[in-house]
Design a protein around this motif. Structure first.
Motif, short mmCIF file in Angstrom:
data_model
loop_
_atom_site.label_atom_id
_atom_site.label_comp_id
_atom_site.label_asym_id
_atom_site.label_seq_id
_atom_site.Cartn_x
_atom_site.Cartn_y
_atom_site.Cartn_z
N ASN A 53 -7.85 -13.40 3.50
CA ASN A 53 -8.90 -14.14 2.79
C ASN A 53 -8.30 -15.17 1.85
OD1 ASN A 53 -10.93 -12.70 4.06
ND2 ASN A 53 -11.02 -11.15 2.46
N GLN A 54 -7.26 -14.76 1.11
CA GLN A 54 -6.62 -15.70 0.18
C GLN A 54 -5.83 -16.77 0.93
OE1 GLN A 54 -7.11 -15.79 -3.19
NE2 GLN A 54 -6.10 -17.76 -2.96
N LEU A 55 -5.20 -16.41 2.04
CA LEU A 55 -4.49 -17.39 2.85
C LEU A 55 -5.43 -18.50 3.32
CD1 LEU A 55 -2.26 -15.05 5.03
CD2 LEU A 55 -1.44 -16.72 3.38
N ILE A 56 -6.58 -18.11 3.82
CA ILE A 56 -7.55 -19.09 4.32
C ILE A 56 -8.11 -19.93 3.18
CG2 ILE A 56 -9.82 -19.32 5.41
CD1 ILE A 56 -9.03 -16.78 7.06
N ALA A 57 -8.46 -19.29 2.07
CA ALA A 57 -9.01 -20.03 0.92
C ALA A 57 -7.99 -21.05 0.41
CB ALA A 57 -9.40 -19.06 -0.18
N THR A 58 -6.73 -20.66 0.33
CA THR A 58 -5.68 -21.56 -0.15
C THR A 58 -5.49 -22.72 0.82
OG1 THR A 58 -4.58 -19.73 -1.26
CG2 THR A 58 -3.25 -21.69 -0.84
N ALA A 59 -5.52 -22.45 2.11
CA ALA A 59 -5.38 -23.51 3.10
C ALA A 59 -6.51 -24.53 2.97
CB ALA A 59 -5.36 -22.92 4.51
N PHE A 60 -7.73 -24.06 2.79
CA PHE A 60 -8.85 -24.99 2.64
C PHE A 60 -8.76 -25.78 1.34
CE2 PHE A 60 -10.89 -22.65 6.09
CZ PHE A 60 -11.43 -23.70 6.81
N ILE A 73 3.63 -22.26 -1.06
CA ILE A 73 2.68 -21.40 -1.76
C ILE A 73 2.89 -19.98 -1.24
CG2 ILE A 73 0.25 -20.85 -2.15
CD1 ILE A 73 -0.32 -23.84 -1.76
N GLN A 74 3.00 -19.05 -2.16
CA GLN A 74 3.16 -17.65 -1.78
C GLN A 74 1.88 -16.89 -2.06
OE1 GLN A 74 6.72 -15.67 -3.10
NE2 GLN A 74 5.66 -13.69 -3.19
N VAL A 75 1.35 -16.26 -1.04
CA VAL A 75 0.17 -15.41 -1.20
C VAL A 75 0.66 -13.97 -1.02
CG1 VAL A 75 -2.08 -14.78 -0.26
CG2 VAL A 75 -1.39 -17.19 -0.34
N ASP A 76 0.58 -13.21 -2.08
CA ASP A 76 1.09 -11.84 -2.05
C ASP A 76 0.27 -10.97 -1.10
OD1 ASP A 76 3.10 -12.37 -3.90
OD2 ASP A 76 1.78 -11.93 -5.60
N PRO A 77 0.95 -10.13 -0.32
CA PRO A 77 0.24 -9.19 0.54
C PRO A 77 -0.33 -8.05 -0.30
CG PRO A 77 2.58 -8.83 0.71
CD PRO A 77 2.39 -10.02 -0.19
N GLU A 78 -1.14 -7.22 0.33
CA GLU A 78 -1.74 -6.07 -0.34
C GLU A 78 -1.03 -4.79 0.11
OE1 GLU A 78 -6.34 -6.78 -0.35
OE2 GLU A 78 -5.46 -7.59 1.48
N LEU A 79 -0.70 -3.94 -0.84
CA LEU A 79 -0.11 -2.65 -0.52
C LEU A 79 -1.23 -1.64 -0.32
CD1 LEU A 79 2.30 -0.73 -0.21
CD2 LEU A 79 2.20 -0.37 -2.69
N ILE A 80 -1.24 -1.01 0.83
CA ILE A 80 -2.24 0.02 1.13
C ILE A 80 -1.53 1.37 1.01
CG2 ILE A 80 -3.93 0.86 2.80
CD1 ILE A 80 -4.35 -2.09 1.98
#
Length: 94
Positions: A53-60, A73-80
């Motif tokens: 979601n953040q990757l797409i928002a940042t691209a737009f 630009i670095q978009v941090d992943p989520e730790l599950i």
């Protein structure tokens, strides 16, 4: 053991079914991808999920701003955490 993708993880798990549960007592597993079914495995698996979601928002945002120069630009992943089911926008669908 760190597994780099969900496909490799599925292959490893298919081999693990032949082992007794005691074989995993001293093991820690991690996978760079997310599979909600991992919450139901006999052993805990830490998973890292791309924040799409953040990757797409940042691209737009970049497209809309008219940036033409290269930008890092670095978009941090989520730790599950192990034995949890991802709580994302569509998690209520299963």
């Amino acid at each position: 053991m760190f597994i780099n993708s969900i496909r490799a993880f599925e292959g490893i798990v298919s081999e693990f079914v032949h082992l007794p549960s005691e074989a995993f007592e001293q093991s820690v597993f991690g996978c760079y991808d997310y599979d909600p079914f991992a919450a139901f495995l006999e052993f805990p698996v830490h998973m890292v999920r791309q924040n799409s979601n953040q990757l797409i928002a940042t691209a737009f945002e970049l497209v809309d701003s008219g940036v033409t120069d290269p930008v890092l630009i670095q978009v941090d992943p989520e730790l599950i955490p192990p034995r949890t089911v991802y709580n994302g926008p569509f998690s209520q669908l299963g």
